[in-house]
Design a protein around this motif. Structure first.
Motif, PDB file in Angstrom:
ATOM      1  N   LYS A 178       2.389   6.190   1.681  1.00 24.44           N
ATOM      2  CA  LYS A 178       0.942   6.142   1.493  1.00 24.44           C
ATOM      3  C   LYS A 178       0.578   4.857   0.783  1.00 24.44           C
ATOM      4  CE  LYS A 178      -2.822   9.032  -0.353  1.00 24.44           C
ATOM      5  NZ  LYS A 178      -3.130  10.284  -1.114  1.00 24.44           N
ATOM      6  N   ALA A 179      -0.535   4.234   1.184  1.00 19.21           N
ATOM      7  CA  ALA A 179      -1.007   3.005   0.551  1.00 19.21           C
ATOM      8  C   ALA A 179      -2.462   3.192   0.138  1.00 19.21           C
ATOM      9  CB  ALA A 179      -0.880   1.830   1.508  1.00 19.21           C
ATOM     10  N   GLU A 180      -2.755   2.869  -1.124  1.00 25.07           N
ATOM     11  CA  GLU A 180      -4.101   3.059  -1.653  1.00 25.07           C
ATOM     12  C   GLU A 180      -4.538   1.817  -2.421  1.00 25.07           C
ATOM     13  OE1 GLU A 180      -4.503   7.546  -3.029  1.00 25.07           O
ATOM     14  OE2 GLU A 180      -2.627   6.656  -3.761  1.00 25.07           O
ATOM     15  N   PRO A 181      -5.801   1.389  -2.245  1.00 24.14           N
ATOM     16  CA  PRO A 181      -6.314   0.255  -3.013  1.00 24.14           C
ATOM     17  C   PRO A 181      -6.729   0.692  -4.408  1.00 24.14           C
ATOM     18  CG  PRO A 181      -8.027   1.092  -1.582  1.00 24.14           C
ATOM     19  CD  PRO A 181      -6.798   1.910  -1.296  1.00 24.14           C
ATOM     20  N   GLY A 182      -6.985  -0.294  -5.249  1.00 23.59           N
ATOM     21  CA  GLY A 182      -7.509   0.027  -6.575  1.00 23.59           C
ATOM     22  C   GLY A 182      -6.525  -0.288  -7.673  1.00 23.59           C
ATOM     23  N   GLN A 192       4.480   7.014 -12.146  1.00 22.29           N
ATOM     24  CA  GLN A 192       5.104   8.126 -11.448  1.00 22.29           C
ATOM     25  C   GLN A 192       6.325   7.657 -10.662  1.00 22.29           C
ATOM     26  OE1 GLN A 192       2.203  10.106  -9.018  1.00 22.29           O
ATOM     27  NE2 GLN A 192       0.657  10.133 -10.627  1.00 22.29           N
ATOM     28  N   ALA A 193       7.279   8.539 -10.500  1.00 23.04           N
ATOM     29  CA  ALA A 193       8.459   8.235  -9.691  1.00 23.04           C
ATOM     30  C   ALA A 193       8.048   8.088  -8.224  1.00 23.04           C
ATOM     31  CB  ALA A 193       9.494   9.343  -9.839  1.00 23.04           C
ATOM     32  N   GLY A 194       8.651   7.133  -7.552  1.00 20.45           N
ATOM     33  CA  GLY A 194       8.360   6.935  -6.131  1.00 20.45           C
ATOM     34  C   GLY A 194       7.083   6.182  -5.864  1.00 20.45           C
ATOM     35  N   VAL A 195       6.483   5.595  -6.914  1.00 22.87           N
ATOM     36  CA  VAL A 195       5.243   4.830  -6.768  1.00 22.87           C
ATOM     37  C   VAL A 195       5.485   3.409  -7.273  1.00 22.87           C
ATOM     38  CG1 VAL A 195       2.831   4.608  -7.509  1.00 22.87           C
ATOM     39  CG2 VAL A 195       3.791   6.856  -7.001  1.00 22.87           C
ATOM     40  N   ALA A 196       4.957   2.430  -6.540  1.00 23.73           N
ATOM     41  CA  ALA A 196       5.066   1.027  -6.960  1.00 23.73           C
ATOM     42  C   ALA A 196       3.765   0.312  -6.630  1.00 23.73           C
ATOM     43  CB  ALA A 196       6.243   0.340  -6.279  1.00 23.73           C
ATOM     44  N   ARG A 226      -1.573   0.487  -4.565  1.00 25.69           N
ATOM     45  CA  ARG A 226      -0.624   1.520  -4.969  1.00 25.69           C
ATOM     46  C   ARG A 226       0.115   2.037  -3.736  1.00 25.69           C
ATOM     47  NH1 ARG A 226      -0.730   5.915  -8.908  1.00 25.69           N
ATOM     48  NH2 ARG A 226       0.113   7.830  -7.998  1.00 25.69           N
ATOM     49  N   TYR A 227       1.434   2.061  -3.823  1.00 26.69           N
ATOM     50  CA  TYR A 227       2.261   2.507  -2.696  1.00 26.69           C
ATOM     51  C   TYR A 227       3.109   3.703  -3.113  1.00 26.69           C
ATOM     52  CZ  TYR A 227       1.175  -2.037  -0.610  1.00 26.69           C
ATOM     53  OH  TYR A 227       0.528  -3.133  -0.100  1.00 26.69           O
ATOM     54  N   SER A 228       3.003   4.777  -2.336  1.00 25.79           N
ATOM     55  CA  SER A 228       3.953   5.873  -2.460  1.00 25.79           C
ATOM     56  C   SER A 228       5.084   5.575  -1.488  1.00 25.79           C
ATOM     57  CB  SER A 228       3.288   7.210  -2.106  1.00 25.79           C
ATOM     58  OG  SER A 228       2.228   7.493  -2.996  1.00 25.79           O
ATOM     59  N   ARG A 250      12.431  -5.406  -8.509  1.00 23.39           N
ATOM     60  CA  ARG A 250      12.283  -4.987  -9.905  1.00 23.39           C
ATOM     61  C   ARG A 250      11.093  -4.055 -10.101  1.00 23.39           C
ATOM     62  NH1 ARG A 250      13.937 -10.326 -10.002  1.00 23.39           N
ATOM     63  NH2 ARG A 250      15.979 -10.633 -10.956  1.00 23.39           N
ATOM     64  N   GLY A 251      10.936  -3.119  -9.165  1.00 22.97           N
ATOM     65  CA  GLY A 251       9.898  -2.107  -9.272  1.00 22.97           C
ATOM     66  C   GLY A 251       8.529  -2.534  -8.788  1.00 22.97           C
ATOM     67  N   ARG A 252       8.382  -3.772  -8.278  1.00 21.10           N
ATOM     68  CA  ARG A 252       7.079  -4.240  -7.809  1.00 21.10           C
ATOM     69  C   ARG A 252       7.152  -4.550  -6.320  1.00 21.10           C
ATOM     70  NH1 ARG A 252       4.409  -9.257  -7.272  1.00 21.10           N
ATOM     71  NH2 ARG A 252       6.267 -10.368  -7.986  1.00 21.10           N
ATOM     72  N   VAL A 253       6.124  -4.165  -5.577  1.00 17.47           N
ATOM     73  CA  VAL A 253       6.070  -4.454  -4.142  1.00 17.47           C
ATOM     74  C   VAL A 253       5.665  -5.916  -3.958  1.00 17.47           C
ATOM     75  CG1 VAL A 253       4.936  -3.917  -1.949  1.00 17.47           C
ATOM     76  CG2 VAL A 253       5.493  -2.068  -3.555  1.00 17.47           C
TER      77      VAL A 253
END
Length: 208
Positions: free
Chosen positions: A87-91, A97-101, A108-110, A170-173
């Motif tokens: 899932k991709a969300e703007p803002g 949260q785990a699984g989010v970057a 925001r990406y799940s 390193r945790g960033r997309v």
């Protein structure tokens, strides 16, 4: 990344090497009575030129190899991950949260599980394309090529944003390209109308 049309796309690269031709030398016509001496002088000059040119080419080749060896692979392979976008969300992004970057724009990406990582990447390079566009080329090892081929075969059949593949460092997309088709063979091109600085920055982000 809210607009999937602005997402970079994966595609297979096309390579074409330059063609080289050696210079042709012609010495002045020998003067009467000094032909042998002039011929020896011309041959000596040609030999010096050939040796000098060969030395320059070898030195440049060695410099290029040293630079590639020091910068072409991820410095911390375990910190580079390839993960499906669920899932991709703007803002404003909160990646607690785990699984989010998040990416640098706050999107925001799940994400799904890690499919392959930087240990499968053997080369990362910013390359000039046509029409002043640049792209980032990745080469994968045999295991990475097999995993990536299977992964992109599946992703290419899905709808946005599930057809995006996030590159997480390193945790960033750092990029979440849309997969348009299956990519076998381990040669991967990330293209999005990059400028040279953009392509070099993405390559530097991946290599660390």
């Amino acid at each position: 990344m809210s607009d999937s049309s602005q997402s970079p796309q994966y595609g297979g690269p096309q390579y074409g090497g330059p063609q080289y031709g050696g210079p042709q030398y012609a010495g002045p016509p020998p003067k009467k009575g000094r032909g042998a001496l002039v011929l020896v002088g011309v041959l000596a000059l040609v030999l010096v030129v050939v040796v000098a040119v060969g030395a320059v080419v070898l030195l440049r080749g060695d410099d290029h190899k040293a630079d590639s060896a020091s910068r072409s692979r991820p410095a911390a392979p375990e910190s580079v991950e390839f993960r499906r976008v669920v899932k991709a969300e703007p803002g404003t992004c909160d990646a607690a949260q785990a699984g989010v970057a998040c990416d640098s724009a706050g999107n925001r990406y799940s994400l799904g599980k890690v499919e392959l990582d930087g240990s499968n990447v053997t080369q990362v390079k910013a390359v000039a394309g046509q029409n002043s566009d640049w792209y980032v080329n990745l080469k994968l090892d045999s295991a990475g090529a097999r995993l990536f081929g299977d992964l992109t075969t599946d992703l290419a059949q899905k709808k946005p944003p599930q057809n995006q593949l996030a590159i997480v460092v390193r945790g960033r997309v750092v990029s979440a390209p849309t997969v348009m088709s299956a990519i076998p063979g381990g040669d991967v091109q990330i293209a999005s109308g990059f400028s040279k600085p953009d392509a070099e920055k993405l390559a530097a982000d991946i290599t660390g």
